[in-house]
Design a protein around this motif. Structure first.
Motif, PDB file in Angstrom:
ATOM      1  N   THR A 147       0.843  -1.197   0.000  1.00 10.12           N
ATOM      2  CA  THR A 147       0.000   0.000   0.000  1.00 10.12           C
ATOM      3  C   THR A 147       0.877   1.244   0.000  1.00 10.12           C
ATOM      4  O   THR A 147       1.975   1.255   0.553  1.00 10.12           O
ATOM      5  CB  THR A 147      -0.930   0.016   1.227  1.00 10.12           C
ATOM      6  N   HIS A 150      -3.851   5.407   7.515  1.00  5.97           N
ATOM      7  CA  HIS A 150      -3.674   4.209   6.689  1.00  5.97           C
ATOM      8  C   HIS A 150      -2.449   3.377   7.042  1.00  5.97           C
ATOM      9  O   HIS A 150      -2.413   2.194   6.702  1.00  5.97           O
ATOM     10  CB  HIS A 150      -3.601   4.606   5.211  1.00  5.97           C
ATOM     11  N   PRO A 190       0.485   3.062   5.645  1.00  3.15           N
ATOM     12  CA  PRO A 190       0.813   2.308   4.439  1.00  3.15           C
ATOM     13  C   PRO A 190       2.215   1.707   4.495  1.00  3.15           C
ATOM     14  O   PRO A 190       3.034   2.076   5.332  1.00  3.15           O
ATOM     15  CB  PRO A 190       0.732   3.378   3.348  1.00  3.15           C
TER      16      PRO A 190
END
Length: 126
Positions: free
Chosen positions: A4, A47, A49
């Motif tokens: 991601t 998030h 990531p």
């Protein structure tokens, strides 16, 4: 499961190009996009990531300030600088823990540039 990535740049045009590269060329999942350093910090928190791609020169809070904030909270963050800025600022970012640097202008029609970009990403995750 794909890696991601969050992409943060103050140019919407460049974000579209970078998103297309990550999704089509390296098969990463772009989970969010932001336009300044404040977005970068907030989106990283939300998030978390595998990678965040940051421009340096942005309004409100620049990429270097955002990077320092992210590292203060998430010391193992993988940060890739994508910027036209050269010199001391880039060296400071790398010394502070950025995992890589891609210089603008981005030449996504140049096979050698694409290969270099992919190799930079591979180095981040090895």
């Amino acid at each position: 499961m794909p890696k991601t990535v969050v992409i943060v740049d103050d140019s919407k045009f460049l974000i579209k190009k970078i998103v297309a590269f990550f999704e089509n060329e390296v098969k990463y999942e772009v989970v969010a996009q932001g336009y300044d350093g404040n977005d970068a910090v907030a989106l990283y928190r939300k998030h978390q990531p595998d990678l965040i791609a940051l421009d340096i020169t942005m309004p409100n809070k620049d990429g270097q300030q955002a990077m320092e904030e992210i590292f203060a909270e998430f010391p193992s963050a993988n940060i890739l600088i994508i910027s036209a800025v050269r010199g001391d600022t880039v060296l400071e970012c790398m010394d502070s823990g950025a995992k890589g640097y891609i210089e603008k202008p981005l030449r996504f029609t140049d096979p050698e540039f694409i290969q270099d970009f992919k190799e930079t990403l591979d180095e981040i995750f090895t």
